[in-house]
Design an enzyme around this catalytic site. Sequence first.
Site, PDB file in Angstrom:
ATOM      1  N   VAL A 194      -7.199  -7.238   4.072  1.00  0.00           N
ATOM      2  CA  VAL A 194      -6.545  -8.499   3.736  1.00  0.00           C
ATOM      3  C   VAL A 194      -5.470  -8.222   2.690  1.00  0.00           C
ATOM      4  O   VAL A 194      -5.780  -7.826   1.561  1.00  0.00           O
ATOM      5  CB  VAL A 194      -7.558  -9.534   3.204  1.00  0.00           C
ATOM      6  CG1 VAL A 194      -6.830 -10.836   2.851  1.00  0.00           C
ATOM      7  CG2 VAL A 194      -8.654  -9.795   4.222  1.00  0.00           C
ATOM      8  N   THR A 206      -1.636  -9.297   3.755  1.00  0.00           N
ATOM      9  CA  THR A 206      -0.441 -10.070   4.132  1.00  0.00           C
ATOM     10  C   THR A 206      -0.796 -11.399   4.798  1.00  0.00           C
ATOM     11  O   THR A 206       0.107 -12.179   5.105  1.00  0.00           O
ATOM     12  CB  THR A 206       0.437  -9.256   5.112  1.00  0.00           C
ATOM     13  OG1 THR A 206      -0.327  -8.953   6.287  1.00  0.00           O
ATOM     14  CG2 THR A 206       0.919  -7.980   4.461  1.00  0.00           C
ATOM     15  N   LYS A 262       7.196  15.880  50.443  1.00  0.00           N
ATOM     16  CA  LYS A 262       8.346  15.114  50.939  1.00  0.00           C
ATOM     17  C   LYS A 262       7.881  13.684  51.163  1.00  0.00           C
ATOM     18  O   LYS A 262       6.913  13.449  51.892  1.00  0.00           O
ATOM     19  CB  LYS A 262       8.862  15.738  52.245  1.00  0.00           C
ATOM     20  CG  LYS A 262      10.214  15.227  52.680  1.00  0.00           C
ATOM     21  CD  LYS A 262      11.325  15.717  51.750  1.00  0.00           C
ATOM     22  CE  LYS A 262      12.706  15.406  52.296  1.00  0.00           C
ATOM     23  NZ  LYS A 262      13.040  16.248  53.464  1.00  0.00           N
ATOM     24  N   HIS A 263       8.543  12.742  50.534  1.00  0.00           N
ATOM     25  CA  HIS A 263       8.184  11.322  50.647  1.00  0.00           C
ATOM     26  C   HIS A 263       6.709  11.095  50.331  1.00  0.00           C
ATOM     27  O   HIS A 263       5.994  10.408  51.065  1.00  0.00           O
ATOM     28  CB  HIS A 263       8.537  10.784  52.019  1.00  0.00           C
ATOM     29  CG  HIS A 263      10.003  10.869  52.339  1.00  0.00           C
ATOM     30  ND1 HIS A 263      10.966  10.321  51.521  1.00  0.00           N
ATOM     31  CD2 HIS A 263      10.665  11.467  53.366  1.00  0.00           C
ATOM     32  CE1 HIS A 263      12.163  10.564  52.045  1.00  0.00           C
ATOM     33  NE2 HIS A 263      12.008  11.258  53.148  1.00  0.00           N
ATOM     34  N   PHE A 276     -14.063   9.288  58.293  1.00  0.00           N
ATOM     35  CA  PHE A 276     -14.835   9.760  59.453  1.00  0.00           C
ATOM     36  C   PHE A 276     -14.048   9.609  60.753  1.00  0.00           C
ATOM     37  O   PHE A 276     -13.107   8.817  60.851  1.00  0.00           O
ATOM     38  CB  PHE A 276     -16.178   9.027  59.546  1.00  0.00           C
ATOM     39  CG  PHE A 276     -16.105   7.531  59.705  1.00  0.00           C
ATOM     40  CD1 PHE A 276     -15.563   6.931  60.847  1.00  0.00           C
ATOM     41  CD2 PHE A 276     -16.626   6.695  58.732  1.00  0.00           C
ATOM     42  CE1 PHE A 276     -15.522   5.563  61.004  1.00  0.00           C
ATOM     43  CE2 PHE A 276     -16.589   5.313  58.869  1.00  0.00           C
ATOM     44  CZ  PHE A 276     -16.031   4.749  60.014  1.00  0.00           C
ATOM     45  N   ASN A 316      -3.830   7.552  57.972  1.00  0.00           N
ATOM     46  CA  ASN A 316      -4.914   8.462  58.343  1.00  0.00           C
ATOM     47  C   ASN A 316      -4.453   9.905  58.159  1.00  0.00           C
ATOM     48  O   ASN A 316      -3.377  10.264  58.602  1.00  0.00           O
ATOM     49  CB  ASN A 316      -5.330   8.236  59.792  1.00  0.00           C
ATOM     50  CG  ASN A 316      -6.098   6.951  59.989  1.00  0.00           C
ATOM     51  OD1 ASN A 316      -7.071   6.705  59.306  1.00  0.00           O
ATOM     52  ND2 ASN A 316      -5.653   6.128  60.953  1.00  0.00           N
ATOM     53  N   HIS A 337      -3.505   4.931  50.412  1.00  0.00           N
ATOM     54  CA  HIS A 337      -2.560   4.015  51.046  1.00  0.00           C
ATOM     55  C   HIS A 337      -1.305   3.847  50.197  1.00  0.00           C
ATOM     56  O   HIS A 337      -1.298   4.175  49.023  1.00  0.00           O
ATOM     57  CB  HIS A 337      -3.221   2.648  51.254  1.00  0.00           C
ATOM     58  CG  HIS A 337      -4.336   2.689  52.255  1.00  0.00           C
ATOM     59  ND1 HIS A 337      -5.660   2.655  51.877  1.00  0.00           N
ATOM     60  CD2 HIS A 337      -4.322   2.793  53.597  1.00  0.00           C
ATOM     61  CE1 HIS A 337      -6.418   2.703  52.966  1.00  0.00           C
ATOM     62  NE2 HIS A 337      -5.634   2.798  54.011  1.00  0.00           N
ATOM     63  N   GLY A 344       0.767  -1.241   0.000  1.00  0.00           N
ATOM     64  CA  GLY A 344       0.000   0.000   0.000  1.00  0.00           C
ATOM     65  C   GLY A 344       0.790   1.279   0.000  1.00  0.00           C
ATOM     66  O   GLY A 344       1.619   1.563  -0.876  1.00  0.00           O
ATOM     67  N   GLY A 345       0.515   2.099   1.033  1.00  0.00           N
ATOM     68  CA  GLY A 345       1.116   3.421   1.121  1.00  0.00           C
ATOM     69  C   GLY A 345       2.612   3.382   1.292  1.00  0.00           C
ATOM     70  O   GLY A 345       3.324   4.288   0.831  1.00  0.00           O
ATOM     71  N   THR A 346       3.133   2.344   1.953  1.00  0.00           N
ATOM     72  CA  THR A 346       4.581   2.231   2.110  1.00  0.00           C
ATOM     73  C   THR A 346       5.243   2.024   0.752  1.00  0.00           C
ATOM     74  O   THR A 346       6.258   2.653   0.434  1.00  0.00           O
ATOM     75  CB  THR A 346       4.936   1.072   3.053  1.00  0.00           C
ATOM     76  OG1 THR A 346       4.248   1.250   4.299  1.00  0.00           O
ATOM     77  CG2 THR A 346       6.427   1.014   3.299  1.00  0.00           C
ATOM     78  N   TYR A 351      18.751   3.451  40.469  1.00  0.00           N
ATOM     79  CA  TYR A 351      18.249   2.401  41.345  1.00  0.00           C
ATOM     80  C   TYR A 351      16.816   2.738  41.709  1.00  0.00           C
ATOM     81  O   TYR A 351      16.280   3.769  41.277  1.00  0.00           O
ATOM     82  CB  TYR A 351      19.124   2.240  42.603  1.00  0.00           C
ATOM     83  CG  TYR A 351      19.378   3.514  43.383  1.00  0.00           C
ATOM     84  CD1 TYR A 351      18.442   4.021  44.283  1.00  0.00           C
ATOM     85  CD2 TYR A 351      20.577   4.204  43.225  1.00  0.00           C
ATOM     86  CE1 TYR A 351      18.675   5.178  44.991  1.00  0.00           C
ATOM     87  CE2 TYR A 351      20.827   5.379  43.935  1.00  0.00           C
ATOM     88  CZ  TYR A 351      19.871   5.849  44.821  1.00  0.00           C
ATOM     89  OH  TYR A 351      20.114   6.999  45.522  1.00  0.00           O
ATOM     90  N   ASP A 375     -12.667  11.632  70.167  1.00  0.00           N
ATOM     91  CA  ASP A 375     -11.379  12.059  70.707  1.00  0.00           C
ATOM     92  C   ASP A 375     -10.544  12.848  69.695  1.00  0.00           C
ATOM     93  O   ASP A 375      -9.914  13.844  70.042  1.00  0.00           O
ATOM     94  CB  ASP A 375     -10.590  10.864  71.240  1.00  0.00           C
ATOM     95  CG  ASP A 375     -10.443   9.719  70.234  1.00  0.00           C
ATOM     96  OD1 ASP A 375     -10.990   9.839  69.119  1.00  0.00           O
ATOM     97  OD2 ASP A 375      -9.793   8.712  70.571  1.00  0.00           O
TER      98      ASP A 375
END
Length: 529
Positions: A68, A70, A280-281, A478, A423, A529, A38-40, A219, A483
């Site tokens: 279809v 190749t 940081k971290h 929640f 948390n 987490h 084709g195009g190639t 590393y 406390d």
Amino acid sequence: MTDLAPLKRALISVSDKTGLIDLAKALAARKVELVSTGGTARALREAGLAVQDVSDLTGFPEMMDGRVKTLHPGVHGGLLALRNDEAHVGAMVAHGIKAIDLLVVNLYPFEETVARGAHYAEAIENIDIGGPAMIRAAAKNHDFVTVVTDPEDYLPLLSELDAQDGKTRLAFRRKQAQRAYARTAAYDAAVSTWMAGAIDDAAPRRRAFAGTLAQTLRYGENPHQAAAFYRDGSDRPGVATAVQHQGKELSYNNINDTDAAFELVSEFLPSDGPACAIIKHANPCGVARGATLAEAYARAYDCDRTSAFGGIIALNMKLDLDTAKAITGIFTEVVIAPAADQAAIDHFATKKNLRLLTTKGLANPALGGLAFKQVSGGFLVQDRDNGMIGPDDLKVVTKRAPSDAELADLLFAWKVAKHVKSNAIIYVKDGATVGVGAGQMSRVDSTRIAARKAQDMAEVLGLDTTPTEGSVVASDAFFPFSDGLLTAAAAGARAIIQPGGSMRDDEVIAAADKAGLAMVFTGQRHFRH
């Protein structure tokens, strides 16, 4: 069998024609016969090269709009035949099959097609069938056949031919075969992932992820761990698509933390004013708005100056010289921003260990996508946390409603909470974090730690009272007991934002009312987490 395999015939069929003509001319100069489709084939002929149509090998014309062309023994027999097997060679002779020694194929641009939002039918038409089949065949028969799937491998191929007098070594062919199988695997992963989304299958029976190597890393998280960085091909602004202007290569931890910083600062639209996040971290140690970018940085820095040392800084708008000068007042690993003034870039050039990245935009925090995490024996997959909360989504549950100023700070704190490891507790005052508690096993401990860090900064800044006095607090989940809320109140907090949904919500609400706090529920949690 000799280690070296000669190249006498090449089949070339590419969608990405980068470097095509130069490669084909170099092969033709080495007396390699060119076969194409084709195009190639058109492009090669227009460049003045002699090329044979693949239909001459198959005896069939390209048909069905090129679907279809190749998929025929004339092609696959030429790729798969074992050259040292008499039966295979006999079959080739009997059926007029010519050996194909080099396959150069890159695939229909499926990933690019879906990335620009093409409709379903167009995406389907851009699923390559013949290309992957040929690639897999050539790669399987790498004892005899060389396969190339990326334009970046054209020059190494030609160097190999020069070094081996027109032949390729088995080691080279094996490496190319591995790359070929990785390419078809990535292609199939892109198709299957897109199709799962197109048919709304949130949990398909099989999942596949793929990426392209961006860089090998010195590393991983620690020096004894090997690591590399891969891009997934998406155009989401961030560390994977950023331009690095200076400094040594990013490390594994740099990339992880820079991603966290930029995703957080992207929560704050430039139209709402300058914003800065310091990480940081992978946890924020300061986030703030300001009248200027320099002020936003200074206010973020004042949340936790100790942790900010050696941190990652993300900005939500173009970096200017004043901000650049402020940032270079302490050691910083990476600065990432949508853009940077030339004066700022020139100033940073005096700091050889500081990396500056620009992204040409912010990430869209509301955009969907997938996030995955490896566990022993498998991996977890979920939607990206793109939950968004506005004023109309909040439910006031206390006798006192938050003031307008408190409400603005509550929403600011909630955006930050989404990016703090659980948390998570975040104290905010006047559009800046003043205390961050992250990653504790107990929510009340996070509340105490954040308040204590604010007290420490009060001493550093020479303040008469702790910055948490008159602040608001966000909790990513929640409060299971009262406390934590009471600890925040003791630190001076005056308003709380939290998801709600605890069995003891009534108890927590009663404690807030008794303490004179305003509290709103979001109905949405942000565990991280």
